[in-house]
Scaffold this active site. Sequence first.
Site, PDB file in Angstrom:
ATOM      1  N   LYS A  64     -33.006 -38.023 -48.053  1.00 24.73           N
ATOM      2  CA  LYS A  64     -31.755 -37.766 -48.409  1.00 24.73           C
ATOM      3  C   LYS A  64     -31.402 -36.189 -48.177  1.00 24.73           C
ATOM      4  CE  LYS A  64     -29.249 -37.319 -52.750  1.00 24.73           C
ATOM      5  NZ  LYS A  64     -28.891 -37.898 -54.248  1.00 24.73           N
TER       6      LYS A  64
ATOM      7  N   ARG B 180     -19.434 -36.348 -56.622  1.00 25.99           N
ATOM      8  CA  ARG B 180     -19.577 -35.835 -57.774  1.00 25.99           C
ATOM      9  C   ARG B 180     -18.371 -35.326 -58.439  1.00 25.99           C
ATOM     10  NH1 ARG B 180     -23.511 -31.096 -54.533  1.00 25.99           N
ATOM     11  NH2 ARG B 180     -25.098 -32.571 -54.139  1.00 25.99           N
TER      12      ARG B 180
ATOM     13  N   LYS C 145     -28.781 -27.939 -54.319  1.00 27.35           N
ATOM     14  CA  LYS C 145     -29.875 -28.841 -54.285  1.00 27.35           C
ATOM     15  C   LYS C 145     -30.738 -28.634 -53.014  1.00 27.35           C
ATOM     16  CE  LYS C 145     -27.278 -32.328 -57.110  1.00 27.35           C
ATOM     17  NZ  LYS C 145     -26.918 -33.590 -57.362  1.00 27.35           N
TER      18      LYS C 145
ATOM     19  N   GLU D 281     -41.187 -37.845 -45.138  1.00 27.86           N
ATOM     20  CA  GLU D 281     -40.659 -38.342 -46.351  1.00 27.86           C
ATOM     21  C   GLU D 281     -40.727 -39.908 -46.334  1.00 27.86           C
ATOM     22  OE1 GLU D 281     -39.738 -37.184 -49.010  1.00 27.86           O
ATOM     23  OE2 GLU D 281     -39.148 -35.120 -48.990  1.00 27.86           O
TER      24      GLU D 281
ATOM     25  N   LYS E  89     -29.696 -41.077 -46.113  1.00 29.63           N
ATOM     26  CA  LYS E  89     -28.566 -40.592 -46.443  1.00 29.63           C
ATOM     27  C   LYS E  89     -27.979 -39.272 -46.177  1.00 29.63           C
ATOM     28  CE  LYS E  89     -26.535 -40.049 -51.099  1.00 29.63           C
ATOM     29  NZ  LYS E  89     -26.670 -39.859 -52.507  1.00 29.63           N
TER      30      LYS E  89
ATOM     31  N   SER F  18     -19.679 -40.790 -50.181  1.00 33.43           N
ATOM     32  CA  SER F  18     -18.334 -40.608 -50.692  1.00 33.43           C
ATOM     33  C   SER F  18     -17.480 -39.912 -49.607  1.00 33.43           C
ATOM     34  CB  SER F  18     -18.424 -40.157 -52.053  1.00 33.43           C
ATOM     35  OG  SER F  18     -19.136 -38.946 -51.965  1.00 33.43           O
TER      36      SER F  18
ATOM     37  N   TYR G 165     -18.850 -47.734 -49.811  1.00 36.64           N
ATOM     38  CA  TYR G 165     -17.521 -47.645 -50.864  1.00 36.64           C
ATOM     39  C   TYR G 165     -16.569 -48.552 -50.111  1.00 36.64           C
ATOM     40  CZ  TYR G 165     -20.018 -43.953 -53.030  1.00 36.64           C
ATOM     41  OH  TYR G 165     -20.907 -43.115 -53.577  1.00 36.64           O
TER      42      TYR G 165
HETATM   43  C1  PBG Z   1     -27.335 -38.800 -57.579  1.00 39.20           C
HETATM   44  C2  PBG Z   1     -26.571 -39.073 -56.138  1.00 39.20           C
HETATM   45  C3  PBG Z   1     -25.656 -38.452 -55.483  1.00 39.20           C
HETATM   46  C4  PBG Z   1     -25.369 -39.458 -54.482  1.00 39.20           C
HETATM   47  C5  PBG Z   1     -25.763 -40.708 -54.899  1.00 39.20           C
HETATM   48  N1  PBG Z   1     -26.858 -40.591 -55.783  1.00 39.20           N
HETATM   49  C6  PBG Z   1     -24.935 -37.024 -55.467  1.00 39.20           C
HETATM   50  C7  PBG Z   1     -26.076 -35.967 -55.213  1.00 39.20           C
HETATM   51  O1  PBG Z   1     -27.201 -36.191 -54.683  1.00 39.20           O
HETATM   52  O2  PBG Z   1     -25.536 -34.808 -55.437  1.00 39.20           O
HETATM   53  C8  PBG Z   1     -24.180 -39.318 -53.535  1.00 39.20           C
HETATM   54  C9  PBG Z   1     -23.561 -40.397 -53.161  1.00 39.20           C
HETATM   55  C10 PBG Z   1     -22.323 -40.075 -52.601  1.00 39.20           C
HETATM   56  O3  PBG Z   1     -21.795 -39.060 -51.965  1.00 39.20           O
HETATM   57  O4  PBG Z   1     -21.729 -41.231 -52.143  1.00 39.20           O
HETATM   58  N2  PBG Z   1     -28.564 -37.973 -56.959  1.00 39.20           N
END
Ligand code: PBG
Length: 347
Positions: free
Chosen positions: A217, A227, A239, A255, A270, A296, A335
């Site tokens: 990720k 968010r 992050k 990973e 992701k 998203s 989505y």
């Molecule tokens: C939570 C999480 C996130 C997403 C999925 N689980 C946000 C992040 O890590 O800040 C993002 C999913 C998306 O953007 O559709 N840890």
Amino acid sequence: MEQPLFTSLPSFSIAHPSIEKALIHRPRRNRQMAAIRGLVQETHLHPSQLIAPLFVLEGSERQLPIASMPGIFRYSLDLLLKEVIELYEMGIRAIDLFCVVPTEKKDAAASEATRTGNLLQQALMRLRQEVPDMCLMVDVALDPFTDHGHDGIVNERGEIDNDLTLPVLAQMSILAADAGAHIVAPSDMMDGRVAYIRRALDQAGHSRVGILSYAAKYASAFYGPFREALHSAPKFGDKKTYQMNPANIREALLECQLDEQEGADLLLIKPGLPYLDVIAKVKEMTNLPVGAYHVSGEYAMVMAAAQNGWLDANRIFEECLLSMRRAGADFILTYAARQIADYLHKR
Ligand code: PBG
């Protein structure tokens, strides 16, 4: 008149077909009609390969739009149930649940994440009962529940503390499993959490509950709309101490290897489209199923262009999702799941 291939050969009265011409015309012969194109299609997109991410909200009869994600809503449980039944009828067989936590319930310890009877548990129990054949997944991370918006517990030095976070993730996973989740999906990127969660689930009698690990990720700017939906943007810093540098691919392989050794059942990459090379490499390396998260921001970009009449959302989504399948993704969190399932059915 064809050029004879070998000038030394006697010339025939019929034009001698050159090898070049036979080869040049080969690819288009297989594209001349839909039936043949169908026969030679290498990659397919089917609703059964899609996972719909869903946002659940407290209360009843509530359906809140998300400005940056046209067509996507946060639903209270009664309406969520309706949505899940419709998704099932459209051939979608898996959902991933995210909880919208009211600001007054967020705190530094993410207490709401581990409270027995919380909204996530209520939603899971209800869905398990009413739509028993739907695979129920739950995102496991603390960011929707913490007042600072980070995925883990912050220690006195102000760091996202790996080992303080693991027991909370494990407890969250056990609650989800108790309430009927089939698969937990840790998205927090703490080290060692797959092994930790696996052991905790087994000890709690949930050896059949699977782990979909967000193995690679990235610290991506594509998560913005998500968010917004959860009011979970980090209140300080970023992050990057736990999510990956977008510049790296060998680290993604590491990973994935670690998560596989720790007991992950499925691996997730992701975001999706900007990381097709990662999907392809990971797929070569592992025999575990590999998924992609079409996140998203990827959804938002397409919908924004579509609203301007600049792109055809259905065709763009189909092409994006097919690309992820072609790169090696066995399944995709998106989505656009409902929209694409509908589009595929109507064709
Ligand atoms: C939570 C999480 C996130 C997403 C999925 N689980 C946000 C992040 O890590 O800040 C993002 C999913 C998306 O953007 O559709 N840890």
